[in-house]
Design a protein around this motif. Structure first.
Motif, PDB file in Angstrom:
ATOM      1  N   GLN A 403       0.869  -1.173   0.000  1.00 25.88           N
ATOM      2  CA  GLN A 403       0.000   0.000   0.000  1.00 25.88           C
ATOM      3  C   GLN A 403       0.911   1.230   0.000  1.00 25.88           C
ATOM      4  O   GLN A 403       1.486   1.589   1.029  1.00 25.88           O
ATOM      5  CB  GLN A 403      -0.921   0.013   1.214  1.00 25.88           C
ATOM      6  CG  GLN A 403      -1.920  -1.130   1.249  1.00 25.88           C
ATOM      7  CD  GLN A 403      -2.819  -1.072   2.476  1.00 25.88           C
ATOM      8  OE1 GLN A 403      -2.955  -0.028   3.123  1.00 25.88           O
ATOM      9  NE2 GLN A 403      -3.434  -2.204   2.811  1.00 25.88           N
ATOM     10  N   VAL A 404       1.077   1.833  -1.176  1.00 26.23           N
ATOM     11  CA  VAL A 404       2.010   2.950  -1.323  1.00 26.23           C
ATOM     12  C   VAL A 404       1.309   4.245  -0.920  1.00 26.23           C
ATOM     13  O   VAL A 404       0.246   4.581  -1.445  1.00 26.23           O
ATOM     14  CB  VAL A 404       2.523   3.057  -2.774  1.00 26.23           C
ATOM     15  CG1 VAL A 404       3.479   4.238  -2.908  1.00 26.23           C
ATOM     16  CG2 VAL A 404       3.211   1.762  -3.182  1.00 26.23           C
ATOM     17  N   THR A 424       3.293  -0.748  14.975  1.00 24.99           N
ATOM     18  CA  THR A 424       3.459  -0.024  13.710  1.00 24.99           C
ATOM     19  C   THR A 424       2.337  -0.274  12.709  1.00 24.99           C
ATOM     20  O   THR A 424       2.311   0.361  11.655  1.00 24.99           O
ATOM     21  CB  THR A 424       4.798  -0.396  13.039  1.00 24.99           C
ATOM     22  OG1 THR A 424       4.809  -1.804  12.775  1.00 24.99           O
ATOM     23  CG2 THR A 424       5.976  -0.024  13.928  1.00 24.99           C
ATOM     24  N   GLU A 425       1.424  -1.185  13.002  1.00 23.43           N
ATOM     25  CA  GLU A 425       0.352  -1.474  12.048  1.00 23.43           C
ATOM     26  C   GLU A 425      -0.426  -0.205  11.702  1.00 23.43           C
ATOM     27  O   GLU A 425      -0.820   0.565  12.588  1.00 23.43           O
ATOM     28  CB  GLU A 425      -0.609  -2.523  12.601  1.00 23.43           C
ATOM     29  CG  GLU A 425      -1.668  -2.926  11.592  1.00 23.43           C
ATOM     30  CD  GLU A 425      -2.627  -3.983  12.116  1.00 23.43           C
ATOM     31  OE1 GLU A 425      -3.706  -4.145  11.507  1.00 23.43           O
ATOM     32  OE2 GLU A 425      -2.314  -4.641  13.131  1.00 23.43           O
ATOM     33  N   GLY A 426      -0.611   0.028  10.413  1.00 20.60           N
ATOM     34  CA  GLY A 426      -1.337   1.199   9.939  1.00 20.60           C
ATOM     35  C   GLY A 426      -0.456   2.424   9.717  1.00 20.60           C
ATOM     36  O   GLY A 426      -0.888   3.399   9.090  1.00 20.60           O
ATOM     37  N   PRO A 441      12.501  -5.961  -1.160  1.00 19.78           N
ATOM     38  CA  PRO A 441      11.903  -5.444   0.076  1.00 19.78           C
ATOM     39  C   PRO A 441      10.525  -6.035   0.377  1.00 19.78           C
ATOM     40  O   PRO A 441       9.679  -6.156  -0.500  1.00 19.78           O
ATOM     41  CB  PRO A 441      11.803  -3.943  -0.189  1.00 19.78           C
ATOM     42  CG  PRO A 441      12.847  -3.657  -1.221  1.00 19.78           C
ATOM     43  CD  PRO A 441      12.865  -4.878  -2.092  1.00 19.78           C
ATOM     44  N   ILE A 442      10.337  -6.411   1.655  1.00 21.98           N
ATOM     45  CA  ILE A 442       9.005  -6.727   2.165  1.00 21.98           C
ATOM     46  C   ILE A 442       8.276  -5.398   2.401  1.00 21.98           C
ATOM     47  O   ILE A 442       7.097  -5.257   2.118  1.00 21.98           O
ATOM     48  CB  ILE A 442       9.112  -7.519   3.488  1.00 21.98           C
ATOM     49  CG1 ILE A 442       9.912  -8.801   3.285  1.00 21.98           C
ATOM     50  CG2 ILE A 442       7.721  -7.809   4.060  1.00 21.98           C
ATOM     51  CD1 ILE A 442      10.368  -9.437   4.592  1.00 21.98           C
ATOM     52  N   LEU A 443       9.027  -4.449   2.926  1.00 25.86           N
ATOM     53  CA  LEU A 443       8.558  -3.076   3.117  1.00 25.86           C
ATOM     54  C   LEU A 443       9.590  -2.129   2.547  1.00 25.86           C
ATOM     55  O   LEU A 443      10.792  -2.345   2.701  1.00 25.86           O
ATOM     56  CB  LEU A 443       8.403  -2.771   4.610  1.00 25.86           C
ATOM     57  CG  LEU A 443       7.051  -3.006   5.288  1.00 25.86           C
ATOM     58  CD1 LEU A 443       7.202  -2.780   6.790  1.00 25.86           C
ATOM     59  CD2 LEU A 443       5.969  -2.100   4.717  1.00 25.86           C
ATOM     60  N   ALA A 444       9.121  -1.067   1.899  1.00 23.72           N
ATOM     61  CA  ALA A 444      10.008  -0.018   1.398  1.00 23.72           C
ATOM     62  C   ALA A 444       9.534   1.312   1.958  1.00 23.72           C
ATOM     63  O   ALA A 444       8.366   1.456   2.361  1.00 23.72           O
ATOM     64  CB  ALA A 444       9.994   0.007  -0.132  1.00 23.72           C
ATOM     65  N   THR A 450       1.059  -3.243   7.228  1.00 18.77           N
ATOM     66  CA  THR A 450      -0.224  -3.935   7.377  1.00 18.77           C
ATOM     67  C   THR A 450      -0.078  -5.170   8.265  1.00 18.77           C
ATOM     68  O   THR A 450       1.032  -5.613   8.569  1.00 18.77           O
ATOM     69  CB  THR A 450      -0.773  -4.378   6.007  1.00 18.77           C
ATOM     70  OG1 THR A 450       0.117  -5.366   5.455  1.00 18.77           O
ATOM     71  CG2 THR A 450      -0.877  -3.202   5.042  1.00 18.77           C
ATOM     72  N   LYS A 451      -1.228  -5.720   8.648  1.00 17.68           N
ATOM     73  CA  LYS A 451      -1.231  -6.921   9.481  1.00 17.68           C
ATOM     74  C   LYS A 451      -0.534  -8.081   8.764  1.00 17.68           C
ATOM     75  O   LYS A 451       0.241  -8.835   9.367  1.00 17.68           O
ATOM     76  CB  LYS A 451      -2.675  -7.303   9.823  1.00 17.68           C
ATOM     77  CG  LYS A 451      -2.803  -8.468  10.795  1.00 17.68           C
ATOM     78  CD  LYS A 451      -4.258  -8.706  11.178  1.00 17.68           C
ATOM     79  CE  LYS A 451      -4.801  -7.555  11.989  1.00 17.68           C
ATOM     80  NZ  LYS A 451      -6.192  -7.795  12.480  1.00 17.68           N
ATOM     81  N   ASP A 452      -0.794  -8.230   7.449  1.00 18.04           N
ATOM     82  CA  ASP A 452      -0.172  -9.313   6.682  1.00 18.04           C
ATOM     83  C   ASP A 452       1.344  -9.170   6.633  1.00 18.04           C
ATOM     84  O   ASP A 452       2.081 -10.161   6.721  1.00 18.04           O
ATOM     85  CB  ASP A 452      -0.728  -9.343   5.257  1.00 18.04           C
ATOM     86  CG  ASP A 452      -2.118  -9.950   5.181  1.00 18.04           C
ATOM     87  OD1 ASP A 452      -2.542 -10.590   6.164  1.00 18.04           O
ATOM     88  OD2 ASP A 452      -2.790  -9.763   4.150  1.00 18.04           O
ATOM     89  N   ILE A 453       1.813  -7.926   6.483  1.00 19.91           N
ATOM     90  CA  ILE A 453       3.260  -7.688   6.419  1.00 19.91           C
ATOM     91  C   ILE A 453       3.916  -7.991   7.764  1.00 19.91           C
ATOM     92  O   ILE A 453       4.977  -8.624   7.829  1.00 19.91           O
ATOM     93  CB  ILE A 453       3.550  -6.244   5.958  1.00 19.91           C
ATOM     94  CG1 ILE A 453       3.277  -6.117   4.451  1.00 19.91           C
ATOM     95  CG2 ILE A 453       4.986  -5.844   6.275  1.00 19.91           C
ATOM     96  CD1 ILE A 453       3.320  -4.706   3.926  1.00 19.91           C
ATOM     97  N   LEU A 454       3.279  -7.568   8.858  1.00 18.37           N
ATOM     98  CA  LEU A 454       3.824  -7.856  10.188  1.00 18.37           C
ATOM     99  C   LEU A 454       3.879  -9.363  10.432  1.00 18.37           C
ATOM    100  O   LEU A 454       4.854  -9.878  10.988  1.00 18.37           O
ATOM    101  CB  LEU A 454       2.989  -7.172  11.265  1.00 18.37           C
ATOM    102  CG  LEU A 454       3.127  -5.644  11.353  1.00 18.37           C
ATOM    103  CD1 LEU A 454       2.162  -5.084  12.376  1.00 18.37           C
ATOM    104  CD2 LEU A 454       4.562  -5.246  11.697  1.00 18.37           C
TER     105      LEU A 454
END
Length: 484
Positions: A403-404, A424-426, A441-444, A450-454
């Motif tokens: 979600q960019v 950090t969610e949200g 990257p999982i996160l950039a 998000t919950k799925d990323i965590l």
């Protein structure tokens, strides 16, 4: 146009002449041909340290080549079907960043898949360009991201006609290739450049029946990791450009970030390896392809493991497949890829390229032998017998759509705060989180947590993935934008 003699090695020959001159060094490096550091000389060998030298007129200068490096680059350009080839000694990371920085400036849009190497997003942090992500298709059975769908690229171009370039991974780490020729044709019809991360495709230029190369598809720029399947020393690479690019400007961009002290060990390894591939590449990669197929056949006969190949081709997001890639799905034996990776190294003294949530990659190249393949197959057979378990509850998806919220550059430099991971969610991340390898990257920076990323990050930590990127090396905390 007269063809060059691919038998030549200009940098290697210049270094040989230099050694015969018995030059007394009053320049850097300070070890002075190894004499000042006997432990290093004993470890690496006199032949090696004696040519770890500084740039000088007889040896040319990587920053502004006019003689032997220039000739070596011309030979590489011909061998790789390019208008020009630049020798890179800061790794393919520097070649990828040079492509993006040559094509984009602050505020420009660049269309790209989200499953790019971190070096691409790093370049966006540096130049301030805005990514337009094309989320790759996913093979649900394997849990892997695929190539770029032509329809998705067309949609991105239609919705962003002001984009300046399209960036393509070809092949992916797993060996998946997009319809590169059609993507280039489409992008060029809309006045956009095409940049190709061809880090894992050096052999495409020399093997028979390989997927199309970036230069043959008429892409504008390509980053090629000679040190991966090409046999040169780690950190040595090539940046290839087509005739539409301004060679002088690209050289200026390269010189913004590449060292002014180019290693002649790396440069000569590029020169020697290019010659080897130009003269013997077809034979070499026929053997590599045969080894990889032998390995697939043997591994698939074990049961549980699945070494996939051309059967996953779908004509679009898997337009072609690199048969030298030994990509193996592991979840059906109840083991994450990274668990198999660790067992192979710790119990069997076998080091493979990487393991992720559901797959491993064993890199087969010009230095491998049949007995090495047999040792790997035997180890995997034992691992299935000794470690197989129920796969219930295992994560299956390697790719999570981001979600960019804002650009990587803004997020990276903005005011931020450090929070415990669970809080950090949200929030909007301001740093990278990735498993390395492969370094996707999982996160950039600029993406929402998000919950799925965590869940993915925690699962990856639990399974033993090597997570990198955040300021907190234990990945217990993340930097997020303040107030966002």
């Amino acid at each position: 146009m007269k063809r060059l003699s691919q038998d030549r090695m200009p940098i290697y020959d210049a270094l040989q002449r230099f050694k015969q001159m018995r030059v007394v060094p009053f320049d850097v490096p300070g070890h002075k041909h190894g004499r000042g550091n006997p432990e290093l000389t004993e470890f690496l060998g006199e032949k090696c340290v004696s040519v770890d030298v500084n740039s000088m007129k007889p040896l040319d200068n990587l920053v502004h080549p006019v003689s032997v490096i220039k000739e070596a680059e011309e030979l590489a350009a011909e061998a790789f079907h390019a208008a020009h080839a630049f020798f890179m000694v800061n790794g393919t990371t520097s070649a990828v960043q040079a492509m993006v920085l040559s094509a984009c400036k602050k505020g420009d849009k660049i269309i790209m898949p989200r499953n790019v190497h971190r070096s691409v997003i790093n370049a966006l942090v540096l130049c301030g360009a805005e990514p337009v992500y094309v989320n790759p298709d996913v093979n649900i059975d394997l849990g892997i991201s695929l190539g770029m769908s032509l329809k998705q690229v067309e949609k991105a171009i239609t919705e962003n006609p002001d984009a300046v370039a399209v960036f393509v991974n070809n092949p992916t780490y797993y060996g998946v290739c997009s319809d590169l020729r059609s993507i280039v044709k489409l992008a060029h019809a809309h006045g956009m450049l095409v940049l190709v991360d061809e880090a894992h495709g050096t052999h495409f230029y020399f093997g028979k029946n390989m997927p199309i190369t970036a230069m043959d598809a008429e892409a504008d720029m390509a980053a090629v990791s000679m040190h991966k399947s090409g046999g040169s020393l780690t950190q040595s690479s090539l940046l290839l450009i087509g005739s539409a690019m301004n060679e002088g400007y690209v050289r200026q961009i390269i010189n913004l970030t590449q060292t002014t002290s180019g290693s002649y060990l790396l440069l000569s390894s590029l020169d020697i390896s290019r010659r080897n591939l130009a003269l013997r590449g077809e034979e070499i990669f026929e053997h590599v392809s045969e080894l990889a197929q032998y390995a697939r056949d043997e591994i698939n006969a074990i049961g549980g493991f699945y070494a996939f190949s051309k059967e996953i081709i779908n004509g679009d997001s898997v337009f072609d497949f690199d048969v030298t890639k030994l990509s193996i799905h592991t979840l059906d034996v109840g083991l994450a890829g990274v668990e198999v990776y660790d067992i192979l190294r710790d119990e069997y003294d076998i080091q493979i390229e990487f393991g992720d949530i559901g797959n491993i990659l064993a890199y087969i190249s010009l230095g491998d032998r049949k007995r090495d393949i047999e040792r790997l197959v035997g180890a995997l057979s034992e691992i299935r017998r000794l470690y197989q378990r129920d796969k219930a509850g295992m994560l299956t998806q390697e790719y999570i759509s981001p979600q960019v919220v804002t650009t990587p550059q803004y997020a990276f430099y903005a005011e931020k705060e450090s929070l415990p991971l669970d809080e950090t969610e949200g929030r909007v991340c301001s740093e990278f989180v990735m498993c390395y390898p492969p370094g996707i990257p999982i996160l950039a920076p600029g993406e929402r947590v998000t919950k799925d990323i965590l869940r993915y990050i925690k699962y990856a930590k639990e399974k033993g993935c090597s997570l990198t990127g955040p300021e907190d090396i234990e990945i217990k905390r993340l930097n997020v934008l303040k107030g966002v």
